[in-house]
Design a protein around this motif. Structure first.
Motif, PDB file in Angstrom:
ATOM      1  N   GLU A 134      -1.943 -15.713   1.797  1.00  0.00           N
ATOM      2  CA  GLU A 134      -2.338 -17.093   1.512  1.00  0.00           C
ATOM      3  C   GLU A 134      -1.187 -17.836   0.827  1.00  0.00           C
ATOM      4  O   GLU A 134      -0.824 -18.938   1.201  1.00  0.00           O
ATOM      5  CB  GLU A 134      -3.589 -17.079   0.621  1.00  0.00           C
ATOM      6  N   GLN A 135      -0.612 -17.161  -0.171  1.00  0.00           N
ATOM      7  CA  GLN A 135       0.487 -17.787  -0.906  1.00  0.00           C
ATOM      8  C   GLN A 135       1.681 -18.075  -0.019  1.00  0.00           C
ATOM      9  O   GLN A 135       2.352 -19.095  -0.160  1.00  0.00           O
ATOM     10  CB  GLN A 135       0.962 -16.865  -2.042  1.00  0.00           C
ATOM     11  N   GLN A 136       1.964 -17.128   0.867  1.00  0.00           N
ATOM     12  CA  GLN A 136       3.165 -17.267   1.682  1.00  0.00           C
ATOM     13  C   GLN A 136       2.878 -18.005   2.982  1.00  0.00           C
ATOM     14  O   GLN A 136       3.737 -18.086   3.858  1.00  0.00           O
ATOM     15  CB  GLN A 136       3.777 -15.902   1.997  1.00  0.00           C
ATOM     16  N   GLY A 137       1.652 -18.476   3.114  1.00  0.00           N
ATOM     17  CA  GLY A 137       1.313 -19.277   4.272  1.00  0.00           C
ATOM     18  C   GLY A 137       1.258 -18.508   5.578  1.00  0.00           C
ATOM     19  O   GLY A 137       1.513 -19.069   6.641  1.00  0.00           O
ATOM     20  N   LEU A 138       0.928 -17.248   5.516  1.00  0.00           N
ATOM     21  CA  LEU A 138       0.734 -16.488   6.757  1.00  0.00           C
ATOM     22  C   LEU A 138      -0.740 -16.642   7.135  1.00  0.00           C
ATOM     23  O   LEU A 138      -1.574 -15.784   6.876  1.00  0.00           O
ATOM     24  CB  LEU A 138       1.118 -15.019   6.544  1.00  0.00           C
ATOM     25  N   ILE A 139      -1.032 -17.784   7.747  1.00  0.00           N
ATOM     26  CA  ILE A 139      -2.422 -18.158   7.997  1.00  0.00           C
ATOM     27  C   ILE A 139      -2.586 -18.369   9.478  1.00  0.00           C
ATOM     28  O   ILE A 139      -1.660 -18.793  10.173  1.00  0.00           O
ATOM     29  CB  ILE A 139      -2.747 -19.449   7.211  1.00  0.00           C
ATOM     30  N   GLY A 140      -3.740 -18.018   9.963  1.00  0.00           N
ATOM     31  CA  GLY A 140      -3.998 -18.288  11.376  1.00  0.00           C
ATOM     32  C   GLY A 140      -3.885 -17.064  12.262  1.00  0.00           C
ATOM     33  O   GLY A 140      -4.377 -17.066  13.377  1.00  0.00           O
ATOM     34  N   VAL A 141      -3.256 -16.021  11.770  1.00  0.00           N
ATOM     35  CA  VAL A 141      -3.190 -14.782  12.537  1.00  0.00           C
ATOM     36  C   VAL A 141      -4.461 -13.991  12.237  1.00  0.00           C
ATOM     37  O   VAL A 141      -4.805 -13.787  11.081  1.00  0.00           O
ATOM     38  CB  VAL A 141      -1.981 -13.930  12.106  1.00  0.00           C
ATOM     39  N   PRO A 142      -5.176 -13.582  13.268  1.00  0.00           N
ATOM     40  CA  PRO A 142      -6.372 -12.782  12.972  1.00  0.00           C
ATOM     41  C   PRO A 142      -6.000 -11.450  12.319  1.00  0.00           C
ATOM     42  O   PRO A 142      -5.020 -10.803  12.707  1.00  0.00           O
ATOM     43  CB  PRO A 142      -7.015 -12.567  14.340  1.00  0.00           C
ATOM     44  N   VAL A 143      -6.783 -11.068  11.321  1.00  0.00           N
ATOM     45  CA  VAL A 143      -6.538  -9.816  10.616  1.00  0.00           C
ATOM     46  C   VAL A 143      -7.731  -8.902  10.864  1.00  0.00           C
ATOM     47  O   VAL A 143      -8.876  -9.322  10.728  1.00  0.00           O
ATOM     48  CB  VAL A 143      -6.407 -10.071   9.104  1.00  0.00           C
ATOM     49  N   VAL A 144      -7.431  -7.660  11.237  1.00  0.00           N
ATOM     50  CA  VAL A 144      -8.508  -6.698  11.454  1.00  0.00           C
ATOM     51  C   VAL A 144      -8.445  -5.638  10.366  1.00  0.00           C
ATOM     52  O   VAL A 144      -7.378  -5.085  10.103  1.00  0.00           O
ATOM     53  CB  VAL A 144      -8.372  -6.013  12.835  1.00  0.00           C
ATOM     54  N   THR A 145      -9.568  -5.371   9.753  1.00  0.00           N
ATOM     55  CA  THR A 145      -9.550  -4.376   8.692  1.00  0.00           C
ATOM     56  C   THR A 145     -10.669  -3.361   8.856  1.00  0.00           C
ATOM     57  O   THR A 145     -11.442  -3.421   9.818  1.00  0.00           O
ATOM     58  CB  THR A 145      -9.626  -5.053   7.306  1.00  0.00           C
ATOM     59  N   THR A 146     -10.715  -2.438   7.930  1.00  0.00           N
ATOM     60  CA  THR A 146     -11.626  -1.298   8.050  1.00  0.00           C
ATOM     61  C   THR A 146     -13.042  -1.656   7.609  1.00  0.00           C
ATOM     62  O   THR A 146     -13.265  -2.639   6.914  1.00  0.00           O
ATOM     63  CB  THR A 146     -11.129  -0.107   7.217  1.00  0.00           C
ATOM     64  N   TYR A 147     -13.979  -0.819   7.984  1.00  0.00           N
ATOM     65  CA  TYR A 147     -15.393  -1.124   7.717  1.00  0.00           C
ATOM     66  C   TYR A 147     -15.709  -1.183   6.232  1.00  0.00           C
ATOM     67  O   TYR A 147     -16.617  -1.865   5.817  1.00  0.00           O
ATOM     68  CB  TYR A 147     -16.294  -0.091   8.389  1.00  0.00           C
ATOM     69  N   SER A 148     -14.900  -0.473   5.399  1.00  0.00           N
ATOM     70  CA  SER A 148     -15.340  -0.422   4.016  1.00  0.00           C
ATOM     71  C   SER A 148     -15.157  -1.764   3.310  1.00  0.00           C
ATOM     72  O   SER A 148     -15.670  -1.966   2.231  1.00  0.00           O
ATOM     73  CB  SER A 148     -14.664   0.712   3.260  1.00  0.00           C
ATOM     74  N   ASN A 149     -14.432  -2.679   3.936  1.00  0.00           N
ATOM     75  CA  ASN A 149     -14.312  -4.013   3.343  1.00  0.00           C
ATOM     76  C   ASN A 149     -15.382  -4.971   3.844  1.00  0.00           C
ATOM     77  O   ASN A 149     -15.475  -6.097   3.365  1.00  0.00           O
ATOM     78  CB  ASN A 149     -12.937  -4.591   3.659  1.00  0.00           C
ATOM     79  N   VAL A 150     -16.124  -4.514   4.844  1.00  0.00           N
ATOM     80  CA  VAL A 150     -17.109  -5.418   5.419  1.00  0.00           C
ATOM     81  C   VAL A 150     -18.353  -5.426   4.523  1.00  0.00           C
ATOM     82  O   VAL A 150     -19.308  -4.696   4.743  1.00  0.00           O
ATOM     83  CB  VAL A 150     -17.454  -5.004   6.863  1.00  0.00           C
ATOM     84  N   SER A 151     -18.243  -6.192   3.441  1.00  0.00           N
ATOM     85  CA  SER A 151     -19.378  -6.296   2.544  1.00  0.00           C
ATOM     86  C   SER A 151     -19.319  -7.659   1.893  1.00  0.00           C
ATOM     87  O   SER A 151     -18.258  -8.283   1.808  1.00  0.00           O
ATOM     88  CB  SER A 151     -19.328  -5.210   1.474  1.00  0.00           C
ATOM     89  N   SER A 152     -20.450  -8.112   1.434  1.00  0.00           N
ATOM     90  CA  SER A 152     -20.488  -9.436   0.807  1.00  0.00           C
ATOM     91  C   SER A 152     -19.661  -9.426  -0.475  1.00  0.00           C
ATOM     92  O   SER A 152     -19.030 -10.418  -0.823  1.00  0.00           O
ATOM     93  CB  SER A 152     -21.931  -9.827   0.504  1.00  0.00           C
ATOM     94  N   VAL A 153     -19.642  -8.268  -1.138  1.00  0.00           N
ATOM     95  CA  VAL A 153     -18.902  -8.183  -2.393  1.00  0.00           C
ATOM     96  C   VAL A 153     -17.428  -8.491  -2.176  1.00  0.00           C
ATOM     97  O   VAL A 153     -16.809  -9.223  -2.944  1.00  0.00           O
ATOM     98  CB  VAL A 153     -19.070  -6.783  -3.018  1.00  0.00           C
ATOM     99  N   PHE A 154     -16.876  -7.951  -1.113  1.00  0.00           N
ATOM    100  CA  PHE A 154     -15.462  -8.189  -0.859  1.00  0.00           C
ATOM    101  C   PHE A 154     -15.197  -9.682  -0.668  1.00  0.00           C
ATOM    102  O   PHE A 154     -14.249 -10.236  -1.225  1.00  0.00           O
ATOM    103  CB  PHE A 154     -14.981  -7.404   0.370  1.00  0.00           C
ATOM    104  N   VAL A 155     -16.049 -10.303   0.100  1.00  0.00           N
ATOM    105  CA  VAL A 155     -15.857 -11.736   0.357  1.00  0.00           C
ATOM    106  C   VAL A 155     -16.051 -12.518  -0.943  1.00  0.00           C
ATOM    107  O   VAL A 155     -15.243 -13.376  -1.294  1.00  0.00           O
ATOM    108  CB  VAL A 155     -16.832 -12.226   1.452  1.00  0.00           C
ATOM    109  N   ASP A 156     -17.109 -12.198  -1.665  1.00  0.00           N
ATOM    110  CA  ASP A 156     -17.384 -12.919  -2.913  1.00  0.00           C
ATOM    111  C   ASP A 156     -16.217 -12.861  -3.884  1.00  0.00           C
ATOM    112  O   ASP A 156     -15.883 -13.840  -4.531  1.00  0.00           O
ATOM    113  CB  ASP A 156     -18.625 -12.335  -3.610  1.00  0.00           C
ATOM    114  N   SER A 157     -15.630 -11.676  -4.000  1.00  0.00           N
ATOM    115  CA  SER A 157     -14.625 -11.532  -5.044  1.00  0.00           C
ATOM    116  C   SER A 157     -13.240 -11.995  -4.605  1.00  0.00           C
ATOM    117  O   SER A 157     -12.325 -12.026  -5.407  1.00  0.00           O
ATOM    118  CB  SER A 157     -14.578 -10.083  -5.531  1.00  0.00           C
ATOM    119  N   ASN A 158     -13.094 -12.352  -3.323  1.00  0.00           N
ATOM    120  CA  ASN A 158     -11.758 -12.726  -2.859  1.00  0.00           C
ATOM    121  C   ASN A 158     -11.646 -14.077  -2.177  1.00  0.00           C
ATOM    122  O   ASN A 158     -10.565 -14.636  -2.097  1.00  0.00           O
ATOM    123  CB  ASN A 158     -11.218 -11.657  -1.900  1.00  0.00           C
ATOM    124  N   TYR A 159     -12.779 -14.568  -1.693  1.00  0.00           N
ATOM    125  CA  TYR A 159     -12.698 -15.733  -0.803  1.00  0.00           C
ATOM    126  C   TYR A 159     -12.011 -16.922  -1.466  1.00  0.00           C
ATOM    127  O   TYR A 159     -11.171 -17.583  -0.867  1.00  0.00           O
ATOM    128  CB  TYR A 159     -14.090 -16.124  -0.324  1.00  0.00           C
TER     129      TYR A 159
END
Ligand SMILES: Nc1ncnc2c1ncn2[C@@H]1O[C@H](COP(=O)(O)OP(=O)(O)OP(=O)(O)O)[C@@H](O)[C@H]1O
Ligand SMILES: Nc1ncnc2c1ncn2[C@@H]1O[C@H](COP(=O)(O)OP(=O)(O)OP(=O)(O)O)[C@@H](O)[C@H]1O
Ligand SMILES: [Mg+2]
Ligand SMILES: [Mg+2]
Lengths: 263, 290, 237, 406, 333
Positions: free
Chosen positions: D251-276
């Protein structure tokens, strides 16, 4: 070389300060030699140069070793000096407080141990015998100095006066040719100082070594030393017998005060 | 060249936090001889406090303020409740006691604040500022400023003030310091409070870069320790310089050589520096006179 | 001024002071003599609050010093030049002296005291920016005494002040002590140099294994056979 | 790979060594008329508590749902758990305790890759069936040994890596792929899977592969490298502790727009809440694999929430507790089948039952243990961050395996 | 009774009890695992104590040396199929040599500077463990079996006996040389470098000796670890293990031989004990917090180490017996 130690043109400075300045003197075999001078004159620094705790800027220190070989001390490292037969005590007693007195003496004999770590770990006969020999030697020294009943005491629990003596005893473990002692009487009262004087003479007579001593207690210095060198600002002020020194005006002015003040 | 400086600037942000944590570490070390292993984990605990306050609706600024006050209180408790009574224990023993504190902080945090990572925002929002093609976040500038200011203040206090003298003297010989009428207990109380607050501040600033979670400070703490060693414990600027070197070098190595081997190369570099300068870049070795 | 009654103090299981009564009247010089390990230093430590007292009382101007922290005792004006010098080796000479005047904030007063100390020990002035740990033994001793003087003490406790000093300076030290005394400082001095000490002391106590075995006016003790034999050496005038 | 030179099973407590096939049809250890004893060793304190605790609580919640409904065949399931603080030597000690002293019927939810790896041999030697492993050690999945008592459920690291690649190529139609992985056991194993799969496609280039060290706070070097390489998709198989700082640096370096694929253990509301809030632009393009689909199974989710709440764990409704729930459900399914068949509950019957038919994951997908198949989850769904949905993620595909994505 | 005053006999007796007691009590397999892991870590801690307790240096890299021993042994025995003894010996020698070389480079440093230098070394080594998977198995880990000596195949219980034998042997050997001129030189060096030098102790030589010896102990421990637990991976040998060694030694008693064992046992048993507590042990995470609290409390009350508890009790009840060294260093125990 008749003398055991010969210092030539020794100089060292710290920053701008010349702590020792072109100093030369020599000590004959089995002589008790005194080095005196006002506070900060450079006496301890001379000791530190001889024993290689400091590296002098210039000068040479010749020493006649146990094997009667004359060596240049400047070529040796701190821990090698003792093997040559030169050993020191410290202005502030440096004993291992947690060890017994006899163990402290055995540390003094460190350089004489020859057996390997392995031999020691497995207590091979060689190591055991060696240890036994050293202990005997240490006990003998303690006996000579009247300390035998303190052998197993922990050094830290002993009064200062005893520790001073233990430090002396420790030097004897390495069969020295020359012992250098820094202010042995500091902290002793006059009676104790007299006992010390006797002790120092006895060490010289029993162990046939020369002794170089720095001391501010003029009673001790004048009674025990056969020759004295007085220095000030790192330079030699005078050298001679105790009587000569006592009478020397420069020394009186810089250090002793008027003659009648001297004990 | 832009990329080079972009890497440098990126590293400065983390570096400031290593530096800040290192200042707390060095401060406590200088006065008490104790390496506070709990510096990082206490910071982590306080980041949880801040995040919990925020979640409870407290505004960010107030949350930070309250957290720092709480951190001060925790520092007080550690000194007053533990370290003060450990006078007979040498620095190494106290160091292990702070390892005990690590477990307490690490164990209590989830018990009190739950097992989920929490959110805490940057202190300063705003879009990146472009300087000569290099983008810098206002927050990064803020963090760097805070670190350098605190470093300056500490330096001033220690070298120029009466209390600075008290700190240095306490560090060297508590008993004699007391004989001279220096309230050493007050000194170490204040020091532990300041150290803990600095740790908390570092953690609060780390939080937006990652999340508030139990292991958020592990790496920062380690790096802050390394920074202090690299710069030497003798001064306050040494550790901060050390921190900046580490932060920037980490990125430069990562970018130009290999990100996989960056850590190993960095450590290897530090090993070399230490061998050449055994008391760190700005360290002084004190030689005892015999 | 300062009064010890039935004082007992120990290091763990080793009792170093075994019940002593000592009185130090205001404006006087009192000496403590005794051979090595007699408990002199321990007595000073007990007064300063660094050695916990098992039993007995220590009163300063009628007020108990027991349970006071060492720093509080120092702040009351009882200041010590401790055994073994205990200077702060990593600080400079000037900083060491500044520590002595820690509880004084006024710059002019500090400057005045500093001048006083430098007058007594010109060597310290010469070396004011030298790191104290590199001073010579005697210079360190001067610094320790100077540091205590910087506190402008009401009661000055001196533990072997002449130790390691050159004969000329020793003489100076004793005359300085007398001078300080004349300026109204009460002094408790521990010394091995019994002769000189007794000459200046108003009153003296002799300790032996933690007990007072003799006491009296300085000049009286100087004549005492037992004192001469035990502490002044056989050949003393 | 290295093989053990000494396959001798442990002789300890030999008189009580559980036998896989009792002569007569007797129940196996850990089973009484009223109770089935199971257990595990998992880190529930220290740095791993945030993962270990919810996981254990998820298991407990599932078993609570079973037990409060009267258990199975009159038996309630009792679960014991030891905290090994993530130290493999301690795991070994507790595992032995579970197997030979507590005599559990099954190890359920053995936890932590190094701990699993260190005790796998002991576990196999014991003959006690073990269901669900919270870790992706490759050794769990060998198919060359059909007698294995090992029943992994979670996806293997390297397999997940393969699916990530498959999605990257098929869903995003990318030709230029970049990877940022964590330099630790999980990261490297997944990374290897990713690379292996990518190699099977023609004309795909890996334009950047960067590594981040565990616990980092700054990924500038890595992000700038990736930015320079201009990939069409970026795969980051890191756990949240490393993914979070990487996303924020992006975000800081402006690498935006490229889709990012990550592992299942991040697929939780908590991850989004604490980082969005700190990386909203980047996270608008964040995709995650998952092998559970919490959204599309509202009934299961409600039951899960109800039981978690009943036990006082309502603050831990995250991916880790959900996997605990799954672990409990997989174990219980085997017991149910044995009961349904009217068989005696022993190791053999239990394992036969587990292998008799694919087992349904309550949150979607299924696993087939038949014929020695030990592959864990093979099908995963791709989700995308959606801050407006309750779980903060929505699935954008169905469940697919690698073969489906060809 | 007099005979029992002799430390080597005490150590032997400890060994006999450690071997016999579990047998008599018909101990469970998990108990053996626990005891063996205490024994193995104790060996490393014993070496660490030579370094920390007798020569006053801190290393945060000793875990890496233990790992080196483990991989070496696993490689030689499990892969090259050489006899276990060869593996064990090489696991001692290789870390010793590496430690020697590291020491040559790093021993100019002191205190936390040395700690960080060794930590850096450990990080680099961990990276190497992970990367050179041909030798170490990388992140997938490496495996080995129980040892075989002259055709005798060890079981879990007999490996435990072997561990205790090695431990006791090393305790006695350590005691012997700590009581010899080498040991005194180390102690002298720790207490007063000046005095030691003036007595002819080469600081460098003895620091190096202490350092490399301690890495050898770590290597031996590593070899026994891999042949008892039969699996390891790079993470195991990181800073956590090194810190554990440090903590064990301080808690058990710096500079004491028994202290190393007591400290390791304390740190291993404490969590198990606390988790087993009724009620308290059932609260999630509380045992962990209490472990931390206990460490603080025990150091507060036993700053010289838990090893001194019996002595303290003896002193309290018998009103005699000597006070220990003033700051916790004693040659005995
Ligand atoms: N490392 C050093 N750095 C700076 N100055 C030093 C150092 N060592 C000694 N000096 C100075 O050199 C001079 C000589 O010191 P030295 O210790 O040799 O004196 P000394 O003759 O032993 O005096 P004393 O009788 O007081 O012990 C002193 O003024 C001292 O301050
Ligand atoms: N830190 C200590 N721990 C244990 N015992 C001590 C300690 N300091 C002193 N002692 C013991 O207490 C007794 C009194 O010692 P103290 O230092 O008071 O004697 P002193 O009269 O000052 O002697 P000196 O002339 O040697 O300075 C001695 O037996 C000494 O061994
Ligand atoms: Mg001198
Ligand atoms: Mg005294």
């Amino acid at each position: 070389m008749a003398s055991v130690l010969k210092i030539d043109n020794l100089s060292i400075s710290f920053g701008g300060l010349k702590a020792v300045d072109n100093l030369s003197f020599e000590i004959e075999d089995k002589m008790i030699y005194g080095l005196i001078g006002p506070n900060g004159a450079g006496k301890t620094t001379v000791f530190n140069c001889i024993t290689k705790f400091y590296t002098p800027n210039q000068g040479s220190v010749k020493f006649k070793t146990i094997e009667d070989k004359v060596v240049e001390l400047m070529d040796y490292k701190v821990h090698e000096i003792v093997n040559l037969g030169l050993v020191r005590t410290f202005q502030n007693v440096e004993l291992i407080k947690d060890l017994s007195i006899i163990d402290n003496l055995l540390i003094g004999a460190h350089s004489q141990y020859k057996s390997t770590v392995i031999a020691q770990a497995f207590m091979l006969k060689k190591a055991r015998n060696e240890e036994k020999l050293m202990r005997e030697k240490a006990m003998n020294i303690l006996k000579d100095l009247g300390l035998e009943d303190k052998a197993e005491e922990i050094a830290g629990s002993q009064p200062y006066g005893v520790l001073k003596n233990v430090e002396l005893a420790r030097t004897l473990m390495s069969d020295p040719k020359l012992i250098i002692i820094d202010e042995p009487a500091a902290g002793l009262n006059e009676t104790e100082t007299e006992a010390l004087a006797i002790m120092i003479r006895k060490i010289r007579d029993t162990y046939h070594c020369a002794i170089l001593m720095v001391e501010h207690d003029m009673g001790l210095v004048m009674n025990t030393c056969e020759r004295i060198c007085a220095i000030n600002f790192g330079k030699k002020l005078a050298e001679g017998t105790p009587d000569e020194i006592k009478k020397n005006k420069d020394v009186q002015e810089a250090y002793l005060g008027k003659e009648d003040d001297i004990a | 060249m832009t990329l080079f400086f972009q890497n440098i600037v990126g590293g400065m942000q983390s570096a400031s936090m290593y530096g800040l944590a290192a200042l707390g570490l060095v401060l406590i070390y200088k006065t008490t001889g104790v390496i506070n292993f709990a510096q990082g984990e206490l910071g982590m605990f306080h980041a949880f406090v801040a995040a919990a306050l925020l979640a409870a609706g407290v505004p960010v600024g107030l949350a930070v303020l309250v957290t720092l006050l709480i951190a001060g209180a925790v520092g007080f408790l550690i000194e007053w409740g533990i370290m003060r009574h450990a006078i007979k224990i040498d620095a190494l023993g106290k160091m292990i006691m702070t390892m005990g504190l690590v477990m307490v902080a690490q164990g209590l945090a989830p018990m009190l604040f739950g097992n989920n990572p929490l959110y805490f925002p940057k202190l300063l929002g705003g879009d990146p500022i472009m300087i000569l093609g290099i983008s810098i976040l206002p927050n990064t500038l803020l963090i760097i400023t805070i670190t350098l200011t605190i470093m300056g203040i500490l330096f001033y206090i220690l070298q120029k003030t009466r209390w600075g003298l008290a700190i240095r003297v306490t560090a060297e010989n508590v008993n004699t310091a007391r004989l001279m009428g220096i309230p050493t207990q007050k000194v170490s109380l204040v020091i532990w409070m300041m150290g803990t607050v600095l740790g908390a501040l570092a953690a609060i600033m780390v939080a937006p870069l990652t999340t508030v979670n139990v292991s958020m400070m592990a790496d920062i703490h380690l790096k802050s320790f390394i920074s202090a060693v690299l710069g030497g414990f003798a001064t306050f600027y040494g550790p901060v310089v050390g921190a900046f070197i580490i932060g920037m070098l980490n990125n430069i190595i990562g970018f130009y050589i290999s990100s996989k081997w960056a850590t190993a190369i960095l450590y290897f570099f530090i090993l070399i520096v230490l061998v050449l300068k055994p008391t760190g870049l700005f360290g002084k070795k004190f030689i005892k006179k015999v | 001024m300062l009064r010890l009654e039935g004082l007992k103090a120990s290091y763990g299981s080793i009792m170093a002071v075994k019940g002593i009564d000592i009185h130090i009247p205001e404006g006087k010089i009192v000496a403590l003599l005794g051979s090595n390990g007699a408990g002199k230093t321990s007595t000073l430590k007990a007064i300063s609050g660094v050695l916990p007292v098992d039993q007995g009382r220590i009163e300063f101007k009628g007020e108990s010093l027991l349970n006071l922290k060492p720093e509080k005792i120092a702040q009351k004006g009882i200041v010590q030049s401790p055994e073994g010098r205990q200077i702060f080796v990593s600080l400079t000479v000037a900083e060491n002296l500044r520590v002595g005047a820690f509880n004084e904030r006024r710059k002019d007063i500090i400057q005045k005291r500093l001048k006083f100390v430098y007058d007594i020990f010109p060597r310290l002035l010469e070396r004011q920016n030298q790191v104290a740990g590199t001073l010579s033994g005697g210079e360190q001793q001067m610094l320790a005494i100077g540091r205590a003087l910087m506190a402008n003490p009401e009661v000055l406790l001196l533990d072997e002040p002449s130790l390691g000093l050159a004969p000329l300076i020793v003489k100076d030290i004793f005359s300085i002590i007398e001078r300080l005394n004349q300026q109204g400082v009460t002094i408790l001095i521990v010394e091995q140099n019994a002769l000189q000490t007794l000459k200046i002391a108003d009153y003296a106590y002799v300790l032996e294994t933690g007990r007072v075995i003799m006491q009296g006016k300085g000049s009286d003790l100087l004549q005492d056979e037992r004192v001469i034999e035990a502490y002044l050496g056989g050949n003393k005038s | 790979a290295t093989e053990p030179t000494n396959p001798e099973p442990s002789k300890s407590g030999s008189e009580v060594t559980p036998t896989a096939e009792p002569a007569k049809e007797e129940v196996s250890q850990g089973v009484t008329d009223t109770e089935i004893l199971i257990g595990n060793s998992a880190a529930t304190s220290g740095a791993f508590a945030p993962i270990g605790l919810p996981f254990i609580h998820g298991i407990e919640a599932y078993l609570e749902s079973v037990n409060s409904a009267g258990g199975i065949d009159g038996r309630k399931i009792k679960f014991i758990h030891y905290d090994d603080e993530f130290d493999p030597a301690t795991t070994a000690q507790y595992l032995e305790k579970l197997l030979y002293e507590d005599k559990v019927f099954s190890i359920v939810g053995h936890f932590g890759s190094p701990c699993i790896a260190a005790t796998l041999m002991d576990l196999e030697d014991s003959g006690v069936p073990a269901v669900y492993f919270a870790g992706g050690v490759a050794d769990l999945y060998s198919t060359d040994d059909p007698d294995r008592t090992i029943y992994p459920v979670q996806p293997i690291y390297s397999y997940e890596g393969k699916i990530m690649s498959a999605y990257a190529i098929n869903y995003f139609k990318a030709k230029k792929v970049a990877i940022i992985y964590t330099n630790n056991e999980a990261g490297i194993n997944t990374y290897e899977g990713i690379k292996e799969q990518l190699a099977t496609y023609p004309d795909i280039t890996i334009v950047a592969e960067e590594s981040v060290s565990p616990g980092l706070t700054d990924a500038t070097a890595q992000v700038l490298k990736v930015k320079e390489a201009a990939p069409e998709v970026l795969i980051i198989p890191s756990l949240s502790a490393e993914l979070a700082p990487v996303l924020k640096t992006m975000e800081q370096q402006g690498l935006i727009g490229v889709p990012v694929v990550t592992t299942y253990s991040n697929v939780s509301s908590v991850f989004v809440d604490s980082n969005y809030n700190e990386a909203s632009n980047v996270m608008e393009n964040l995709y995650g694999l998952s092998w559970v689909d919490l959204e599309s199974n509202p009934k299961v989710w409600d039951e899960f929430v109800a039981n978690m709440t009943k036990l006082g764990y309502q603050d831990e409704l995250n991916a880790y507790s959900a996997t605990g729930w799954i672990a409990g459900s997989f174990f219980t399914e085997g017991v149910r089948r044995v009961a349904d068949n009217g068989q005696v509950l022993n190791f053999k019957n239990y394992m036969d039952a587990l292998e008799s038919a694919p087992i349904q994951n309550p949150f979607g997908g299924s696993i087939n243990f038949a014929d020695g198949m030990r592959t864990g989850t093979q099908q995963m769904v791709l989700s995308k961050v959606d801050v407006n949905s309750p779980s903060k993620w929505v699935s954008v595909t169905g469940f697919f395996g690698i073969d489906d994505l060809k | 009774m007099q005979l029992l005053k002799r430390k080597p006999l005490q150590y032997s007796l400890f060994g006999i009890i450690a071997i016999i007691l579990p047998m008599l009590l018909n101990a469970k397999g998990s108990t053996y695992t626990l005891l063996a892991s205490i024994g193995i870590i104790s060996i490393a801690a014993l070496g660490f104590n030579i370094l920390l307790g007798y020569s006053g240096q801190i290393s945060l890299g000793h875990g890496a040396f233990m790992g080196m021993g483990a991989y070496m042994s696993a490689y030689l025995v499990a892969r090259m199929e050489l006899p276990f003894i060869v593996g064990l010996v090489m696991a001692a020698i290789v870390p010793l040599l590496v430690g020697f070389v590291l020491g040559l480079i790093a021993l100019r440093l002191e205190g936390h500077y040395l700690a960080i230098a060794t930590l850096g070394f450990a990080v680099v080594i961990e990276e190497i463990f992970a990367e050179f998977s041909d030798f170490t198995g990388g992140w997938s880990g490496t495996k080995a079996g129980f040892p075989v000596i002259f055709g005798y195949k060890f079981s879990k219980e007999s490996v435990y006996v072997l561990v205790i034998l090695v431990l006791v042997g090393l305790m006695i050997a350590t005691y012997n040389f700590m009581k010899s001129s080498t040991g005194r030189a180390l102690i002298a060096m720790k207490k007063s470098e000046h005095a030691a030098q003036a007595m002819g102790v080469s600081l460098f030589k003895y620091k190096l000796l202490a350092f490399s010896l301690s890495t050898m102990y770590a290597g031996i421990a590593g070899s026994l670890y891999i042949h008892f637990f039969r699996f390891c991976e790079p993470k195991l040998w990181g800073i956590a293990l090194s810190l554990d060694l440090l903590a064990s030694v301080v808690i058990g008693g710096i500079g004491t031989i028994g202290g190393a064992v007591v400290g390791v046992a304390f740190l291993k048993l404490l969590p198990t004990f606390l988790q087993g507590l009724p009620i308290l042990g059932d609260i999630d995470g509380l045992a962990f917090v209490l472990t931390g609290v206990s460490i603080i409390i025990f150091i507060m009350f036993y700053p010289k180490g838990l090893i001194n508890i019996p002595n303290d009790i003896y002193v309290r009840f018998m009103k005699r017996g000597k006070e220990g060294g003033k700051d916790g260093i004693r040659v005995e125990d």
